[in-house]
Motif scaffolding. Sequence first.
Motif, PDB file in Angstrom:
ATOM      1  N   CYS A  48      45.788  19.319  61.682  1.00  0.00           N
ATOM      2  CA  CYS A  48      45.661  20.776  61.792  1.00  0.00           C
ATOM      3  C   CYS A  48      46.066  21.207  63.206  1.00  0.00           C
ATOM      4  O   CYS A  48      45.631  20.612  64.187  1.00  0.00           O
ATOM      5  N   CYS A  99      42.404  22.673  64.809  1.00  0.00           N
ATOM      6  CA  CYS A  99      41.228  21.822  65.055  1.00  0.00           C
ATOM      7  C   CYS A  99      41.534  20.327  64.993  1.00  0.00           C
ATOM      8  O   CYS A  99      40.645  19.511  65.213  1.00  0.00           O
ATOM      9  N   CYS A 121      43.605  23.585  55.944  1.00  0.00           N
ATOM     10  CA  CYS A 121      42.719  22.679  56.685  1.00  0.00           C
ATOM     11  C   CYS A 121      41.316  22.770  56.098  1.00  0.00           C
ATOM     12  O   CYS A 121      40.765  23.854  55.954  1.00  0.00           O
ATOM     13  N   CYS A 144      38.750  24.110  59.349  1.00  0.00           N
ATOM     14  CA  CYS A 144      38.773  25.478  59.897  1.00  0.00           C
ATOM     15  C   CYS A 144      39.437  26.454  58.932  1.00  0.00           C
ATOM     16  O   CYS A 144      39.485  27.646  59.200  1.00  0.00           O
TER      17      CYS A 144
HETATM   18 ZN   LIG Z   1      41.719  23.020  61.160  1.00  0.00          ZN
END
Ligand SMILES: [Zn+2]
Length: 407
Positions: A3, A6, A46, A49
């Motif tokens: 990601c 994050c 993701c 997040c």
């Molecule tokens: Zn993420």
Amino acid sequence: MKCRHCHAALADVFIDLGAAPPSNAFLRDQDLTRPELHFPLKVYTCRDCRLVQVDEVQRHDALFSDDYVYFSSFSASWLAHARRYVAEVAARLALGAESLVMEVASNDGYLLQYVQQRGIPCVGVEPTASTARVAREKGIESLEAFFGEAFARRFAGERRQADLVLGNNVLAHVPDINDFVAGLREALAPGGTVTVEFPHLMQLVQQCQFDTVYHEHFSYLSLHTVQRIFAMRGLAVWDVQVLPTHGGSLRVWAQHAANPRPAQASVDAMLRAEAAAGMLEPAFYRGLQRQAERIKDDLLTFLIEAKRTGKTVAAYGAAAKGNTLLNFAGVRPDLLPYVVDASPHKQGRFLPGSRIPVLAEARLRDTRPDYILVLPWNLRDEISAQLGYVREWGGRLVTAVPALRIG
Ligand SMILES: [Zn+2]
């Protein structure tokens, strides 16, 4: 694959549209004898997040060449939107001759021209040479650069921080969203405001707007995710507005996290609306593929049926979303002989992938097609008013998203 916010591993596919060329890589005559670069167009969610994002960041130079052909000023409704925004923000933030406004991705000066008209000092940051040049011809200072933390820190050191830093439809288009948001913070004066606009992921899914997926569009954003990314870089969201642009967008107002301005009720209301829509659950992110295939099947059925019954079809608006739709559906000039577009920068070229020629609007009057497929469906009302004359010969407008509609 991680990601971009994050760094969690990406495994959940949001949509897979196969492979396509960059949506703004319009072709010239001489390009037609050469191969075209295609990149996979696959988007992931993701799990941590919920940032929805393209699978890998393509090389900048393939996506944004110097003859990049999108000039904001060719859309009347977008200009009107920019003018209203400037009036609102100037009043709300009491901007004046002592203020500084910085626009990121300022394009051809479509928005800053209204800031300048009010006597408010402003500067644009724009990586594309051809559009930055047009802005400078309007007398608007335009720095040719990619915006990020390093750029903003350097600018603030050499000049000053801005009272308003704005970015319309750029947050979703930057490869390194963390660095970009850090740049917003660095460029922002204490007590200043950031506003960003982006298409709302909630609308994208609920209205099956899968054709807004293209390579240059790296992220698909909810308020939940934007608030999280901003918070991690020291910015706090204090207001959010719902806009009709691009099929449903959000305008987020943010400030330095240490500032005392209280958050408006709109922020909590939108977070609750997203939760109620299911955006905190994985199932929300899993239905778009099937919807996209239904839209593709319906469009192809319509085009093939029109051809078999001797009806003629043309398209209006050589927008990025049109290229996603046409390339995903595999539409070629045998089913759609030409598209018209108001921008002289696109006329005389060919759509990437489908290689459908882009012509001036006058061609509609010359050839009197039975159907006109409106590719930028979000501007259907504006375009419908503009194309009122096609009724003279019984021409009808067609849109494919969110469902085939023959008007
Ligand atoms: Zn993420």
